[in-house]
Motif scaffolding. Structure first.
Motif, PDB file in Angstrom:
ATOM      1  N   ASP A  59      -1.390   3.740  -1.847  1.00 53.57           N
ATOM      2  CA  ASP A  59      -2.915   3.481  -1.488  1.00 53.57           C
ATOM      3  C   ASP A  59      -3.248   4.046  -0.222  1.00 53.57           C
ATOM      4  O   ASP A  59      -3.248   3.435   0.707  1.00 53.57           O
ATOM      5  CB  ASP A  59      -2.987   2.042  -1.636  1.00 53.57           C
TER       6      ASP A  59
ATOM      7  N   TRP B 237       2.494   1.656  -3.471  1.00 56.11           N
ATOM      8  CA  TRP B 237       1.668   2.081  -4.594  1.00 56.11           C
ATOM      9  C   TRP B 237       0.829   3.409  -4.158  1.00 56.11           C
ATOM     10  O   TRP B 237      -0.143   3.521  -4.946  1.00 56.11           O
ATOM     11  CB  TRP B 237       0.682   0.916  -5.162  1.00 56.11           C
TER      12      TRP B 237
ATOM     13  N   ALA C 226       0.801  -1.227   0.023  1.00 59.14           N
ATOM     14  CA  ALA C 226       0.056  -0.104  -0.061  1.00 59.14           C
ATOM     15  C   ALA C 226       0.832   1.238  -0.009  1.00 59.14           C
ATOM     16  O   ALA C 226       0.624   2.182  -0.560  1.00 59.14           O
ATOM     17  CB  ALA C 226      -0.931  -0.002   1.193  1.00 59.14           C
TER      18      ALA C 226
END
Ligand SMILES: NC(=O)c1ccc[n+]([C@@H]2O[C@H](COP(=O)([O-])OP(=O)(O)OC[C@H]3O[C@@H](n4cnc5c(N)ncnc54)[C@H](O)[C@@H]3O)[C@@H](O)[C@H]2O)c1
Ligand SMILES: O=C(O)C(=O)C[C@]1(C(=O)O)C=C[C@@H](O)C=C1
Length: 331
Positions: A292, A290, A287
């Motif tokens: 996220d 990327w 996460a």
């Protein structure tokens, strides 16, 4: 066991600590605590304040601990050996590191009177039943328990009478355990101020693996990693350790013998929970990699709610309390 009769001992200069109630009659005649360290000495202190037993007996493998217990006046009798402490005793509570519980059981086996209860406070339960159970005579009752309360400190000076007040004590009776012996151990923990829960030893070990054992392993690991990095960052690890890292250092200063024994004796459950932990931390790393933010925000929101629930249930202070052991009235 003591059936009735009022026993009022005067406790010079001491009042019953908050959360503990002085009993009208002792629960047992003779209670022995083997290993009066943090947990054992807390039991002795609380037992003394509540009048739980008519006679408190203790011993320790370490002569310096036996001497200190005498100085502190924590018991009526300080026996030279575990076997002598256990002789003629109604309840023996073994409060030594998990790896030494079975050897103490072996040492006391011949001296226990028929009907005596042997309990322990080990942080792991299935291995106690597997290793200590076969060493005890059939005429005594093995009823293990685990007070889920402690600190990072060790030894007889670290204990305090209110350690177990409003904390859980998990009783893990083996199959076919005698119900009245189970009830006596539950009553003992309630008298020490704890709330009692029953579960199998296997279930206990799985639950505690995630709530206590893996968290300790993570703390040991992060402090170890930071210490290794210290060579690179010079003194910055110490200098800036006032925040989250400091909370980890408290946990990571816990007794090495105790925790070595916990991990060696709860291997399967810890490895299973660690596997799950590794998967989840890999997902967090992904996460972050990327970007996220939603995944991160969702998890942190859930974990904040868990912390607030724990505080609402009264099982934790709002802030880390590094000096919890100073609550002792006996020190
Ligand atoms: N520390 C905690 O937070 C905590 C909480 C709950 C349960 N426990 C469990 O309680 C037990 C004791 O932990 P503690 O923190 O009180 O440890 P501690 O180190 O404070 O005390 C243990 C005592 O046992 C003695 N001992 C060791 N081997 C012995 C033997 N063979 N015979 C007689 N005495 C012996 C030691 O000399 C020491 O005085 C452990 O099994 C631990 O898993 C600890
Ligand atoms: O408060 C702490 O210092 C503790 O680590 C206590 C703690 C825990 O993990 O909650 C540690 C081990 C015990 O078996 C029970 C309690």
């Amino acid at each position: 066991m003591v059936e009735g009769g009022l026993v009022e001992r005067s406790l010079a200069g001491s009042s019953v600590a908050e959360g503990l109630k002085r009993r009208a009659a002792p629960l047992v005649e003779r209670l022995a605590v083997i290993g009066p360290g943090l947990i054992g000495s807390s039991i002795l202190r609380a037992a003394r304040e509540t009048g739980l037993a008519r006679t408190l007996v203790t011993t320790d493998a370490n002569p310096a601990v036996r001497e200190r217990v005498r100085e502190l006046g924590l018991a009526d009798e300080v026996a030279p050996t575990s076997a002598e402490a256990a002789a003629g005793t109604d309840i023996v509570i073994i409060c030594v590191p998990v790896g030494a519980i079975a050897s103490v059981a072996g040492e006391i086996a011949d001296r226990l009177k028929p009907g005596a209860i042997v309990s322990d406070v080990g942080s792991v339960k299935a291995s106690v039943i597997d290793k200590a159970g076969p060493l005890l005579p059939a005429s005594v009752h093995l009823i293990p328990a685990h007070p889920v309360a402690g600190t990072e400190y060790s030894g007889p000076d670290a204990g305090f009478a209110t350690l177990f007040v409003n904390r859980w004590s998990i009783v893990t009776p083996p199959e076919n355990a005698d119900p009245s012996a189970v009830a006596t151990v539950a009553a003992l923990w309630e008298a020490l101020g704890a709330n009692v829960e029953f579960m199998t030893a296997q279930h206990h070990d799985l639950v505690l693996a995630i709530t206590s054992h893996v968290p300790h392993l993570i703390a040991y690991n992060i402090v170890g990693t930071a210490a290794d990095l210290e060579a690179v960052t010079q003194s910055e690890v110490i200098k800036f350790s006032a925040g989250g890292f400091r909370d980890f250092t408290r946990i990571a200063s816990s007794d090495p013998t105790m925790w070595r024994d916990v991990f060696l004796n709860n291997k399967d459950a810890v490895l299973e929970m660690l596997g799950r932990f590794n998967e989840d931390i890999a997902a967090l790393a992904r996460a972050i990699r990327w970007g996220d933010g939603e995944a991160l925000f969702d998890l942190f929101t859930r974990t904040r709610a868990i912390r607030r629930n724990i505080i609402d249930l009264g099982q934790e202070t709002a802030e880390p309390d590094f000096g919890r052991h100073t609550r002792s009235k006996d020190q």
